[in-house]
Motif scaffolding. Sequence first.
Motif, short mmCIF file in Angstrom:
data_model
loop_
_atom_site.label_atom_id
_atom_site.label_comp_id
_atom_site.label_asym_id
_atom_site.label_seq_id
_atom_site.Cartn_x
_atom_site.Cartn_y
_atom_site.Cartn_z
N VAL A 32 8.30 92.63 -101.07
CA VAL A 32 7.82 92.97 -102.40
C VAL A 32 7.13 91.75 -103.01
N THR A 61 6.35 95.28 -106.36
CA THR A 61 5.65 96.31 -105.59
C THR A 61 5.84 96.07 -104.11
N ASP A 76 11.80 103.58 -101.83
CA ASP A 76 10.58 102.95 -101.31
C ASP A 76 9.71 103.90 -100.51
N ARG A 108 5.76 104.25 -101.13
CA ARG A 108 4.99 103.04 -100.79
C ARG A 108 5.01 102.75 -99.29
N ASP A 135 5.59 91.39 -108.71
CA ASP A 135 5.76 92.52 -109.63
C ASP A 135 6.78 93.53 -109.12
N VAL A 188 4.85 95.67 -100.56
CA VAL A 188 3.57 95.32 -99.93
C VAL A 188 3.64 95.34 -98.41
N ASP A 191 0.39 96.20 -96.47
CA ASP A 191 -0.71 96.76 -97.26
C ASP A 191 -1.96 95.92 -97.03
#
Length: 172
Positions: A62, A67, A20, A23, A65, A69, A94
């Motif tokens: 996450v 991802t 991770d 990100r 998807d 966040v 995010d």
Amino acid sequence: MIRSELPAAEVRLRPMTTGDADRVLAIYQAGLDGGNASFETVAPSWVDFDAGRLPAHRLVAVDGDGTVVGWVAVSPTSSRAVYSGVVEHSVYVDPAARGRGAARRLLDALIDSTDAAGIWTIQSGVFPENAASLALHRRAGFRVVGTRERVGRHQGRWRDVVLLERRSPLVK
């Protein structure tokens, strides 16, 4: 167990991993770029991030998807044994994912994790201009301890920091 009453489908939480890193650091940098998240202006390297945070209390949020966040992590406030149950936390989301409950879910899960580990105090310093973070912390049971006035310079000006803490009702 997460105490938040937000819909579980919005975000899923899981432990943070080395995978991770990109990100997590990108989200961190986006928060720093906003100007009201930290005195820091550049996110650290993953090596420095990893070295400064306790492994047992790192989580990511996450989306559907997968991802990342958002993230939450804690750092010890002191190496002295008497302060072993006191940590300072950071929570970042995010900017594109704000308003979906990720920060609250992360903070609630962190509280559960630290309570279970015998940590009795979670603290954080927040710029007074960061109204969203102050409101989030109040809703999660943090209280304002006080304001440290002109505690540091940030981007050429003196900044105050609101010191917040949450004392665990479970750790005696």
